[in-house]
Design a protein around this motif. Structure first.
Motif, PDB file in Angstrom:
ATOM      1  N   PRO A 176       0.836  -1.215   0.000  1.00  0.00           N
ATOM      2  CA  PRO A 176       0.000   0.000   0.000  1.00  0.00           C
ATOM      3  C   PRO A 176       0.870   1.264   0.000  1.00  0.00           C
ATOM      4  O   PRO A 176       1.994   1.253   0.512  1.00  0.00           O
ATOM      5  N   GLU A 177       0.329   2.344  -0.569  1.00  0.00           N
ATOM      6  CA  GLU A 177       1.053   3.610  -0.585  1.00  0.00           C
ATOM      7  C   GLU A 177       1.307   4.112   0.835  1.00  0.00           C
ATOM      8  O   GLU A 177       2.255   4.872   1.067  1.00  0.00           O
ATOM      9  N   THR A 178       0.459   3.707   1.763  1.00  0.00           N
ATOM     10  CA  THR A 178       0.594   4.169   3.148  1.00  0.00           C
ATOM     11  C   THR A 178       1.333   3.162   4.026  1.00  0.00           C
ATOM     12  O   THR A 178       1.268   3.237   5.250  1.00  0.00           O
ATOM     13  N   TYR A 179       2.045   2.216   3.400  1.00  0.00           N
ATOM     14  CA  TYR A 179       2.740   1.183   4.168  1.00  0.00           C
ATOM     15  C   TYR A 179       3.744   1.821   5.118  1.00  0.00           C
ATOM     16  O   TYR A 179       4.386   2.825   4.794  1.00  0.00           O
ATOM     17  N   MET A 180       3.857   1.264   6.332  1.00  0.00           N
ATOM     18  CA  MET A 180       4.685   1.870   7.364  1.00  0.00           C
ATOM     19  C   MET A 180       6.164   1.983   6.973  1.00  0.00           C
ATOM     20  O   MET A 180       6.843   2.918   7.399  1.00  0.00           O
ATOM     21  N   ALA A 181       6.667   1.026   6.197  1.00  0.00           N
ATOM     22  CA  ALA A 181       8.058   1.103   5.741  1.00  0.00           C
ATOM     23  C   ALA A 181       8.088   1.888   4.432  1.00  0.00           C
ATOM     24  O   ALA A 181       7.651   1.405   3.389  1.00  0.00           O
ATOM     25  N   ALA A 217       6.816   8.361   7.317  1.00  0.00           N
ATOM     26  CA  ALA A 217       6.647   6.917   7.547  1.00  0.00           C
ATOM     27  C   ALA A 217       5.595   6.330   6.616  1.00  0.00           C
ATOM     28  O   ALA A 217       5.689   5.167   6.208  1.00  0.00           O
ATOM     29  N   GLN A 218       4.587   7.138   6.255  1.00  0.00           N
ATOM     30  CA  GLN A 218       3.513   6.670   5.388  1.00  0.00           C
ATOM     31  C   GLN A 218       3.795   6.947   3.913  1.00  0.00           C
ATOM     32  O   GLN A 218       2.973   6.621   3.061  1.00  0.00           O
ATOM     33  N   ASN A 219       4.960   7.560   3.667  1.00  0.00           N
ATOM     34  CA  ASN A 219       5.342   7.918   2.298  1.00  0.00           C
ATOM     35  C   ASN A 219       4.268   8.799   1.637  1.00  0.00           C
ATOM     36  O   ASN A 219       3.906   8.620   0.475  1.00  0.00           O
ATOM     37  N   ARG A 220       3.772   9.778   2.414  1.00  0.00           N
ATOM     38  CA  ARG A 220       2.754  10.687   1.928  1.00  0.00           C
ATOM     39  C   ARG A 220       3.255  12.121   1.983  1.00  0.00           C
ATOM     40  O   ARG A 220       4.263  12.415   2.648  1.00  0.00           O
ATOM     41  N   ALA A 252       6.691   1.159   0.397  1.00  0.00           N
ATOM     42  CA  ALA A 252       5.371   1.698   0.043  1.00  0.00           C
ATOM     43  C   ALA A 252       5.215   1.850  -1.465  1.00  0.00           C
ATOM     44  O   ALA A 252       6.062   2.419  -2.145  1.00  0.00           O
ATOM     45  N   GLY A 253       4.120   1.279  -1.990  1.00  0.00           N
ATOM     46  CA  GLY A 253       3.799   1.420  -3.410  1.00  0.00           C
ATOM     47  C   GLY A 253       4.560   0.482  -4.335  1.00  0.00           C
ATOM     48  O   GLY A 253       4.303   0.470  -5.543  1.00  0.00           O
TER      49      GLY A 253
END
Length: 453
Positions: free
Chosen positions: A228-233, A332-335, A237-238
């Motif tokens: 997921p784009e919001t993956y903790m690592a 952390a969420q790559n946002r 992410a993505g």
């Protein structure tokens, strides 16, 4: 000694302090006299060391100590005489000219320095009897208790091995080993051995479990998923990864009878007692949520009733703390801020407002506590620390020792206890009505939740 206020700008104060050289010499002589009876120097009997010799050996060090002591005393006197409450430690500025400073240390010149203070404003407290609040409450329904009991049974469901050639179905429990690769390269955290996985539980990355439906014990499959784009690592992410998964075993869930025997396995004497325990836990959860919403209402009212400019330094420190958390969470969420529907400047403005509110409410609660002699006893703090230590079975002594040796950690325990006591005090004075609502309304998220102090 001459103390003169030179600046009064908002909550900032500055004073100029001049200490005559003669006053410093008096302090120095007093300290040397005490030192004479304490030091041991070869060739001199205790208490018989000539003062001139002491001045030669320790003059500069003793003068530095005398100046430091004098500054502390003077700062305290300024605060007391003016009735200040400080928002920050006094900032002292000594002479920058080396020649001037050298003259002070040698006792040949007056000491002149400035001390800058930031004070807490006078806070006029509102009449809490005029505050009206609504406490939301919800009843624990029988069907909710039954559902919770069933979920507990599902969590304790036994599993038995399926036939050797049987295919895995949703609900089955697998034991798997896997190696994950991105662009053909294994990545950190993507390899594991003998991991239990119940298909349909949603424990793994979306799509992972679905691709193992139909697998058999001993079979190896390639499972391709996208993090997921919001993956903790953030580094994953993505990204799309291919996992080589080996199924070690396949087990089918058994049935669980909701009866007294099931309750006894969990340490309760009957199913009725189990349901009663579940109901009481749910009641506690509902009560905690009701308290949280009521407290949030109260803080909103206190915020509206107490508008003043808080100390800028405290607001800036709070903002920095909040902002670091916000930026860290996004990273952390790559946002980005754009993903949140805003930009950095607008976000900073919003979180500065939150910081301002938190500082003001903190000062208001502190003022209420002080004016009404609300205290948190050491015994109450100790009980709270014991409760925290119990959350770490086997490490209780380690946790206790940490708090015993760390004053800041103890303060972090005391602060929320004090806040809750002040809230209780206000609630006793305010008019609080009660309204029964459905569970969903009680647990509905409030947009202002992040703003609460």
């Amino acid at each position: 000694m001459d103390v003169t206020q030179t600046t009064a700008d908002g909550l900032k104060r500055e004073f100029r302090v001049v200490v005559p050289a003669a006053d410093l010499e008096t302090r120095l002589s007093d300290r040397r006299s005490r030192l004479k009876d304490q030091v041991r120097i070869n060739g001199f009997r205790p208490g018989k060391v000539p003062v001139a010799h002491l001045r030669k050996l320790y003059g500069r060090a003793v003068m530095a100590e005398a100046i430091e002591e004098l500054v502390r005393e003077t700062n305290a006197k300024i605060v007391t005489d003016n009735g200040f409450k400080l928002a920050m430690d006094p900032q002292v500025k000594m002479p920058e000219d080396k020649t001037e400073l050298e003259g002070v240390v040698e006792g040949k010149a007056d000491l002149s320095y400035t001390v800058s203070l930031e004070v807490v404003p006078a806070i006029e407290l509102a009449d809490f009897k005029g505050i009206t609040l609504e406490r939301l409450v919800a009843e624990v329904a029988d069907d909710e208790v039954r559902e919770a009991t069933k979920r507990l049974a599902d969590q304790n469901r036994p599993f038995a091995p399926k036939a050797e050639d049987a295919a895995a179905e949703t609900g089955d429990r697998l034991v798997v080993s896997f190696v994950g690769r991105i662009d053909g390269e294994a990545f950190e955290g993507g390899t594991a051995e003998d991991v239990p996985l119940q298909l349909g539980s949603g424990t793994f990355i979306p799509g992972f479990e679905d691709q193992l439906v139909g697998a058999k014990a001993g079979e190896t499959r390639t499972v391709t998923v996208t993090f997921p784009e919001t993956y903790m690592a953030a580094n994953l992410a993505g990204k799309t990864a291919a996992f080589e998964v080996t199924v070690k075993s396949v087990e089918a869930p058994g049935e669980v009878a909701l009866d007294d025997d099931f309750a006894k396995k969990l340490g309760l004497e009957s199913l009725a007692k189990l349901e009663e325990a579940i109901r009481e836990r749910m009641k506690a959860d509902y009560a905690a949520q009701s308290r949280q919403k009521l407290k949030r209402q109260l803080l909103d009212r206190l915020d509206a009733l107490h508008k003043f400019d808080p100390p800028p330094t405290l607001v800036e420190e709070e903002f920095k703390s909040v902002w670091e958390t916000v930026v860290s969470d996004l990273k952390a969420q790559n946002r980005s801020f754009a993903d949140e529907g805003t930009d950095e400047e607008k976000a900073k403005e919003e979180y500065r407002g939150i910081a301002d509110r938190r500082v003001r409410l903190g000062l208001v609660l502190a003022e209420i506590g002080e004016k009404n002699a609300i205290k948190v006893t050491d015994e109450e703090v100790s009980r709270a620390i014991v409760e925290r230590a119990r959350q770490y079975p086997g490490r209780e002594q380690e946790v206790w020792d940490f708090y015993r040796k760390t004053p800041a950690a103890v303060a972090s325990v005391r602060a929320p206890l004090f806040e809750e006591k002040v809230v209780d005090y206000i609630l006793e004075l305010a008019t609080v009505t009660e309204r029964t609502v459905p569970k969903d309304e009680l647990f509905k998220d409030d947009e202002t939740a992040a703003d609460a102090a």
